[in-house]
Design an enzyme around this catalytic site. Structure first.
Site: not given
Ligand code: GRF
Length: 206
Positions: A96-97, A114
């Site tokens: 979510r933003i 990210h």
């Molecule tokens: C990860 O790739 C993270 O960089 C991105 O969403 C994914 C989440 O994976 N924001 P997890 O739920 O931590 O396994």
């Protein structure tokens, strides 16, 4: 002591990496206080509660948006001691933003991870974007959350090579391995008070 709140929507492997580092004593003076999910079926919820015995809370999104929704998250965080004065919030696959009100309330106390080297490939499917663009190097970024999408001050980044034979899946899994190291390292730096932000720039004390 920093009270830590982690927000997830899915599998929660980054959450698990942070909680494992705390449990192993690699990050001191932090108390994982609450894991919140907007998705009642997020597999990470069970991991948090069963494996790590952390309180969990589902705040379903339904149709609520923006600050109306985020206020409910803020109440849960505050009830568990994750306050704007001394808390830390880690977004870990939280889909979510965050509203500007939430960001302003917890200024420089909300982080996100990210799967790309920002500012390249912001938004969804960063790994797919990297493959389609044809870059030779991508990676992952931990940044403070600001009022934009994936645009806040960058704290740490790690580069990952892209190979000719990579699919979205193979690249994602190599990046994820690095995410699992980078996020706990960043939390540790924050808790130790080693992160200083000046404008857009983040300085790390060694
Ligand atoms: C990860 O790739 C993270 O960089 C991105 O969403 C994914 C989440 O994976 N924001 P997890 O739920 O931590 O396994």
């Amino acid at each position: 002591m920093v009270n830590l709140g982690i927000l997830i929507s899915g599998r929660g492997s980054n959450m698990k990496a942070i909680l494992s580092a705390v449990k192993a004593g690699k990050i001191k003076n932090v108390k994982p206080s609450i894991v919140v999910s907007n998705n009642p079926n997020a597999p990470g919820l069970r991991v948090a509660s069963e494996r790590f015995k952390i309180p969990i809370k589902v705040v379903p999104s339904n149709a609520t948006k923006g600050w109306d929704y985020d206020q409910r998250i803020v109440s849960v965080l505050s009830e568990h001691g994750v306050t704007p004065e001394s808390g830390l919030i880690c977004l870990a696959g939280f889909m979510r933003i965050i509203s500007p009100e939430f960001v302003r309330l917890y200024k420089r106390r909300i982080m996100n991870i990210h799967p790309g080297l920002l500012p390249s490939f912001a938004g969804l499917h960063a790994q797919k974007q990297a493959i389609e663009y044809g870059v030779k190097v991508t990676g992952c970024t931990v940044h403070f959350v600001d009022e934009g999408v994936d645009s806040g001050p960058i704290i740490l980044q790690k580069a990952v090579d892209v190979f000719d034979w990579d699919s979205e899946e193979t690249l994602s899994s190599r990046i994820l391995k690095q995410e699992h190291k980078l996020y706990p390292r960043t939390v540790k730096l924050f808790v130790e008070g080693k992160i200083e932000v000046k404008g857009r720039k983040v300085f790390i004390q060694n």
